[in-house]
Design a protein around this motif. Structure first.
Motif, PDB file in Angstrom:
ATOM      1  N   GLY A 176       0.866  -1.336   0.004  1.00 31.70           N
ATOM      2  CA  GLY A 176      -0.102   0.152  -0.040  1.00 31.70           C
ATOM      3  C   GLY A 176       0.808   1.402   0.149  1.00 31.70           C
ATOM      4  O   GLY A 176       1.640   1.412   0.849  1.00 31.70           O
ATOM      5  N   GLY A 177       0.834   2.042  -1.090  1.00 34.82           N
ATOM      6  CA  GLY A 177       1.710   3.331  -1.068  1.00 34.82           C
ATOM      7  C   GLY A 177       0.779   4.664  -0.691  1.00 34.82           C
ATOM      8  O   GLY A 177       1.002   5.473  -1.341  1.00 34.82           O
ATOM      9  N   GLY A 178      -0.294   4.569  -0.025  1.00 34.76           N
ATOM     10  CA  GLY A 178      -0.997   5.688   0.236  1.00 34.76           C
ATOM     11  C   GLY A 178      -0.310   6.482   1.469  1.00 34.76           C
ATOM     12  O   GLY A 178       0.789   6.516   1.438  1.00 34.76           O
TER      13      GLY A 178
ATOM     14  N   ASP B 229       1.733  -1.913  -4.704  1.00 36.64           N
ATOM     15  CA  ASP B 229       0.383  -1.335  -4.546  1.00 36.64           C
ATOM     16  C   ASP B 229      -0.669  -1.943  -5.821  1.00 36.64           C
ATOM     17  O   ASP B 229       0.174  -2.477  -6.581  1.00 36.64           O
ATOM     18  CB  ASP B 229       0.346   0.158  -4.728  1.00 36.64           C
TER      19      ASP B 229
ATOM     20  N   LYS C 172      -7.046  -7.585   4.925  1.00 34.85           N
ATOM     21  CA  LYS C 172      -5.794  -7.870   5.542  1.00 34.85           C
ATOM     22  C   LYS C 172      -5.405  -9.188   5.858  1.00 34.85           C
ATOM     23  O   LYS C 172      -4.186  -9.616   5.744  1.00 34.85           O
ATOM     24  CB  LYS C 172      -5.844  -6.962   6.808  1.00 34.85           C
TER      25      LYS C 172
ATOM     26  N   MET D 109      -3.786 -10.333   2.643  1.00 39.95           N
ATOM     27  CA  MET D 109      -2.279  -9.601   2.668  1.00 39.95           C
ATOM     28  C   MET D 109      -1.201 -10.742   3.267  1.00 39.95           C
ATOM     29  O   MET D 109      -0.395 -10.994   2.966  1.00 39.95           O
ATOM     30  CB  MET D 109      -2.170  -8.209   3.260  1.00 39.95           C
TER      31      MET D 109
ATOM     32  N   ASN E 242      -0.226  -2.311   9.915  1.00 44.80           N
ATOM     33  CA  ASN E 242      -0.349  -0.891  10.358  1.00 44.80           C
ATOM     34  C   ASN E 242      -1.692  -0.643  10.972  1.00 44.80           C
ATOM     35  O   ASN E 242      -2.277   0.605  10.754  1.00 44.80           O
ATOM     36  CB  ASN E 242       0.141   0.235   9.350  1.00 44.80           C
TER      37      ASN E 242
ATOM     38  N   TYR F 179       1.980   2.947  13.347  1.00 50.00           N
ATOM     39  CA  TYR F 179       2.299   4.312  13.081  1.00 50.00           C
ATOM     40  C   TYR F 179       1.325   5.358  13.449  1.00 50.00           C
ATOM     41  O   TYR F 179       0.271   4.943  13.048  1.00 50.00           O
ATOM     42  CB  TYR F 179       2.998   4.500  11.716  1.00 50.00           C
TER      43      TYR F 179
ATOM     44  N   SER G 163       0.013   9.343  11.995  1.00 51.45           N
ATOM     45  CA  SER G 163       0.288  10.344  10.869  1.00 51.45           C
ATOM     46  C   SER G 163       0.728  11.807  11.162  1.00 51.45           C
ATOM     47  O   SER G 163       0.157  12.209  12.287  1.00 51.45           O
ATOM     48  CB  SER G 163      -1.106  10.300  10.066  1.00 51.45           C
TER      49      SER G 163
HETATM   50  P1  NAI Z   1      -4.871   5.019   1.932  1.00 49.99           P
HETATM   51  O1  NAI Z   1      -6.090   4.936   1.306  1.00 49.99           O
HETATM   52  O2  NAI Z   1      -3.909   6.480   1.868  1.00 49.99           O
HETATM   53  O3  NAI Z   1      -3.800   4.013   1.242  1.00 49.99           O
HETATM   54  C1  NAI Z   1      -4.150   2.650   1.214  1.00 49.99           C
HETATM   55  C2  NAI Z   1      -3.398   1.939  -0.160  1.00 49.99           C
HETATM   56  O4  NAI Z   1      -3.414   0.733  -0.080  1.00 49.99           O
HETATM   57  C3  NAI Z   1      -3.833   2.777  -1.360  1.00 49.99           C
HETATM   58  O5  NAI Z   1      -2.834   3.132  -2.257  1.00 49.99           O
HETATM   59  C4  NAI Z   1      -4.385   1.402  -2.179  1.00 49.99           C
HETATM   60  O6  NAI Z   1      -4.197   1.519  -3.511  1.00 49.99           O
HETATM   61  C5  NAI Z   1      -3.475   0.442  -1.659  1.00 49.99           C
HETATM   62  N1  NAI Z   1      -4.122  -0.977  -1.489  1.00 49.99           N
HETATM   63  C6  NAI Z   1      -5.448  -1.499  -1.533  1.00 49.99           C
HETATM   64  N2  NAI Z   1      -5.442  -2.874  -1.679  1.00 49.99           N
HETATM   65  C7  NAI Z   1      -4.110  -3.275  -1.884  1.00 49.99           C
HETATM   66  C8  NAI Z   1      -3.597  -4.447  -2.023  1.00 49.99           C
HETATM   67  N3  NAI Z   1      -4.471  -5.460  -2.109  1.00 49.99           N
HETATM   68  N4  NAI Z   1      -2.538  -4.615  -2.216  1.00 49.99           N
HETATM   69  C9  NAI Z   1      -1.513  -3.286  -2.251  1.00 49.99           C
HETATM   70  N5  NAI Z   1      -1.943  -2.255  -2.125  1.00 49.99           N
HETATM   71  C10 NAI Z   1      -3.435  -2.003  -1.704  1.00 49.99           C
HETATM   72  O7  NAI Z   1      -4.861   4.665   3.272  1.00 49.99           O
HETATM   73  P2  NAI Z   1      -3.918   5.219   4.657  1.00 49.99           P
HETATM   74  O8  NAI Z   1      -4.569   6.312   5.146  1.00 49.99           O
HETATM   75  O9  NAI Z   1      -2.351   5.068   4.337  1.00 49.99           O
HETATM   76  O10 NAI Z   1      -4.213   3.603   5.634  1.00 49.99           O
HETATM   77  C11 NAI Z   1      -3.736   2.653   5.598  1.00 49.99           C
HETATM   78  C12 NAI Z   1      -3.899   1.871   6.643  1.00 49.99           C
HETATM   79  O11 NAI Z   1      -3.100   2.541   7.768  1.00 49.99           O
HETATM   80  C13 NAI Z   1      -5.111   1.640   7.021  1.00 49.99           C
HETATM   81  O12 NAI Z   1      -5.322   0.334   7.619  1.00 49.99           O
HETATM   82  C14 NAI Z   1      -5.344   2.611   8.337  1.00 49.99           C
HETATM   83  O13 NAI Z   1      -6.411   2.133   9.088  1.00 49.99           O
HETATM   84  C15 NAI Z   1      -3.967   2.663   8.693  1.00 49.99           C
HETATM   85  N6  NAI Z   1      -3.784   3.813   9.484  1.00 49.99           N
HETATM   86  C16 NAI Z   1      -4.156   4.980   9.207  1.00 49.99           C
HETATM   87  C17 NAI Z   1      -3.606   6.145   9.682  1.00 49.99           C
HETATM   88  C18 NAI Z   1      -3.955   7.552   9.145  1.00 49.99           C
HETATM   89  O14 NAI Z   1      -4.073   8.498   9.784  1.00 49.99           O
HETATM   90  N7  NAI Z   1      -4.341   7.575   7.846  1.00 49.99           N
HETATM   91  C19 NAI Z   1      -3.028   6.341  11.093  1.00 49.99           C
HETATM   92  C20 NAI Z   1      -2.597   4.867  11.552  1.00 49.99           C
HETATM   93  C21 NAI Z   1      -3.061   3.721  10.852  1.00 49.99           C
END
Ligand code: NAI
Length: 716
Positions: A327-329, A351, A415, A418, A435, A459, A461
């Motif tokens: 996941g590169g979000g 991703d 997850k 994954m 995460n 982690y 944000s």
């Molecule tokens: P995001 O929506 O920005 O990024 C998620 C990424 O995962 C997207 O780029 C998507 O294309 C990719 N993705 C989806 N399915 C996939 C797969 N099967 N294989 C590879 N990549 C895949 O989400 P964000 O905010 O980065 O959150 C990610 C995780 O981190 C979640 O579990 C979230 O609960 C957790 N988290 C988020 C925080 C926040 O403040 N945003 C803080 C701590 C944890």
């Protein structure tokens, strides 16, 4: 150039004096058994002895002060010595001792030149400032600063007097008030050092400088405004008043040291260095005994201790060579960044969308490019760091990863998939670190073939800035996996705490009741600004309603039901907040929240239409104290339950988790230290008072009541 044919060495524990044929002596500092040099009280006598030797030897024409350590000049004074002070006078004596030694250096009739490579911080810089000239290496490891304010103290060995006399007063004040260090280039620009050279010729250049009996320094250049502010009595008055005002706005009056620093500088400049030194020692003595400094020092000791600990005592981590990121979000981008640039490990990103990979790469590029533009980093270093990042939309390049960190969407089935993917495509020993922000790790590991490799690594944000990581083993995680994951987080520059698996882990669990209470207070018609201001004044970096906007109102509402499912009604979120989501208010990220994000002051003013939506007419009825007390008490109570249930391993971990994960006011030392300061009895009484007024969510934790019966506290 160096000529050390017949050095006569006089070794004296941390200091060595080497006389050269050309009349220059090298005074080298190398504290035995430590990686960094720090100044200790007992060194005062040793330095005095060295100075006696130098003074009695008329063949010595100049002295170079240098470190015998590889990568540190002097990292500061050893602050553990302050713990033995019984009162302010004891501490003042320590300050005066340092001042006297450094004054002796300044008064020496022959030139002393500091040759700085590595950190010259706090007492280390004060030592260099007492020398007659300074030269530093141009190396990245060289940092120059006076960080005492971060420990609730002030530079107590002449720093508040010498720095403002050497460079611009405003710059000196800024360095002391923020505690931020400067890099070699800036140190040269500001005039803190007289020259900056490659490390290979540092000593040679310093020796040449020490041969000049009178070192000519370029005067500090000030623009017209600077000249008025610093060089006229009226201007200085304006400058110090302004500094006091800005400081007060920043500290909310919670931190006593910045104001004392300003006092020292002002008195020194207005009444002369003698009085300046006297007030510096006095204020230093006073600050050492303040609870604020004690709390800040406790955080410093805790983090130092945590850096040395393994995740599981006695279990060494496995060697890390390559990391995978799924996941590169937002989070994946940040995780890849700290892996490549802090841990210096290759990070392979996967991703499902190539956009996701591009996003993660850009995340790192943007941060590093800013540094290059500001000339904090060489372009070649940026390229080196970026070359550690690679990506693909499949699992190629994952077979030899040691840890795969998952940051895909927050969805249990996804997850679990994954985990299965990693088990299929990676090595049998590859660790799977999730995460997730809210899903219990045991559930993610439920179908794993190798559950011992599955762990949570949570982690915060933005990942590149937030210092905390929660490491969450589930029941089946192996000790080896825990230790290796803790090691990875440390290498990424994080302070990890190991917490028990369960809803909200530790940080979100103690944050939720605090946020819910703020929401409750809002629904009772208290104005949003009033609520946020109350908690900012209490010491949080932002108020709870603003925080909800920043984290995302949608994120907040997702965690709530998970907490209610595990812990019951006390986690019920305030009714009515669903209206916000129905109105598509997610907060800052979609520019629709409690605050107004359109216009020229985004996030500054409340979006008044939110009151209509919630069906309330704002009307301030509660005092700031009541607002902050209600919110904070619930956080304290929950933290106590977490300790009792073994969610955290110690009050220390709970304090660090709250300060680094939420921004709990550092000057209070964290929830546990704060409860000790208030007295557990007082905490229980206040909870019981609100329980009567507002209901059972305020029921004091059973463990706190028991502590009162047994007259216990968390630390003492
Ligand atoms: P995001 O929506 O920005 O990024 C998620 C990424 O995962 C997207 O780029 C998507 O294309 C990719 N993705 C989806 N399915 C996939 C797969 N099967 N294989 C590879 N990549 C895949 O989400 P964000 O905010 O980065 O959150 C990610 C995780 O981190 C979640 O579990 C979230 O609960 C957790 N988290 C988020 C925080 C926040 O403040 N945003 C803080 C701590 C944890």
């Amino acid at each position: 150039m160096t000529n050390e044919n017949s050095p006569q060495q006089i070794a004296q524990s941390a200091f060595t004096l080497t006389k050269r044929d050309d009349g220059i002596a090298i005074l080298s500092m190398d504290v035995p058994g430590e990686t960094m040099n720090t100044l200790k009280v007992e060194f005062g006598q040793q330095v005095n002895d060295m100075l006696d030797q130098i003074q009695s030897d008329s063949s010595i024409k100049g002295v170079v002060v240098i470190s015998g350590k590889d990568n540190s000049f002097v990292a500061g004074a050893d602050i553990s010595m302050l713990a033995s002070c019984q009162n302010a006078e004891d501490a003042e004596t320590i300050g005066k001792g340092g001042q006297a030694v450094f004054q002796r250096i300044e008064d020496m009739p022959i030139p002393f030149v500091a040759a700085i490579h590595g950190p010259a911080l706090g007492g280390g810089l004060e030592l260099a400032l007492a020398c007659h000239a300074r030269v530093c290496s141009d190396d990245n490891k060289t940092q120059i600063g006076l960080p005492e304010v971060q420990l609730g103290l002030l530079p107590g060995s002449g720093g508040t007097q010498r720095l403002p006399r050497l460079i611009s007063v405003q710059q000196a004040m800024k360095m002391m008030l923020t505690g931020a260090s400067v890099r070699p280039k800036q140190a040269l620009k500001y005039g803190i050092v007289d020259d900056m050279v490659p490390r290979s010729i540092l000593l040679d250049v310093a020796i040449e400088m020490a041969k000049k009996p009178k070192f000519k320094r370029k005067p500090v250049k000030l623009d017209l405004m600077g000249q008025f502010l610093e060089r006229t009595p009226m201007g200085r008055k304006v400058m110090f008043n302004q500094a006091r005002k800005q400081t007060k706005a920043k500290t909310q009056g919670n931190y006593p040291s910045p104001e004392r620093i300003i006092d020292c500088i002002e008195i020194g400049l207005e009444k002369g260095i003698h009085q300046g030194m006297a007030i510096e020692a006095k204020h230093f003595g006073h600050l050492v005994m303040t609870p604020e400094s004690a709390a800040l020092r406790s955080i410093f000791f805790a983090t130092t201790e945590m850096k040395r600990e393994n995740g599981v005592e006695g279990i060494a981590p496995k060697k890390l060579k390559k990391i995978g990121v799924l996941g590169g979000g937002l989070m994946g981008g940040g995780i890849a960044f700290v892996t490549a640039t802090k841990a210096n490990l290759p990070a392979r990103i996967k991703d499902i969308r190539s956009d996701g990979i591009a996003h993660a790469m850009k995340y790192s590029y943007d941060i590093l490019n800013k540094k290059v533009k500001r000339r904090f980093m060489l372009h070649s270093d940026m390229q080196k760091q970026l070359s550690r990042l690679t990506g693909s939309v499949d699992y190629t390049g994952f077979d030899n990863t040691d840890v795969v960190i998952e940051a895909v969407f927050e969805d249990l089935a996804l997850k679990q998939n994954m985990v299965a993917d990693v088990e299929e495509h990676c090595a049998t020993q590859t660790i799977f670190a999730s995460n997730t922000s809210s899903i219990p790790i045991g559930q993610i590991a439920a179908n794993a073939a190798r559950p011992e490799n599955v762990i949570g690594l949570h982690y915060f944000s933005p990942v590149d800035k937030m210092p905390l990581a929660e490491v969450i083993p589930h029941d089946g995680t192996s000790d080896q996996t825990i230790s290796t994951t803790v090691e990875l987080a440390k290498r990424q520059g994080k302070t990890p705490i190991v917490v028990k698996d369960g809803a909200g882990f530790y940080v979100n669990r103690i944050l939720a009741p605090y946020m819910n209470e703020a929401a409750e207070i809002l629904l009772a018609a208290e104005p949003i600004e009033q609520i946020d201001l109350a908690l900012v004044k209490f010491g949080f970096p932002v108020g709870p309603i603003k925080l909800l906007d920043e984290v995302g109102i949608d994120v907040g509402t997702k965690i709530s039901p998970i907490l209610v499912a595990q812990f019951g009604e006390r986690f019920n979120s305030a009714p009515g907040f669903d209206k916000l989501l129905a109105d598509d208010r997610k907060g800052k990220k979609n520019q629709r929240g409690f605050y107004n994000y359109v216009g020229n002051k985004p996030g500054k003013d409340v979006d008044e239409s939110v009151y209509d939506l919630l069906g309330i007419t704002p009307n301030s009825r509660l005092s700031e104290n009541t607002i902050s007390e209600r919110c904070v008490l619930l956080m304290l109570n929950e933290a106590a339950m977490c300790l009792d249930e073994g969610v955290i391993r110690s009050p220390r971990d709970g304090d660090i988790g709250a300060i680094f994960g939420i921004g709990f006011p550092p000057f209070l030392g964290g929830p546990f230290r704060y409860m000790d300061t208030l007295g557990i009895k007082h905490v229980v009484e206040r909870l019981a008072y609100y329980q009567q007024q507002l209901g059972d969510k305020f029921t004091p934790a059973a463990c706190l009541t028991k502590m009162v019966e047994q007259n216990q506290s968390f630390y003492r």
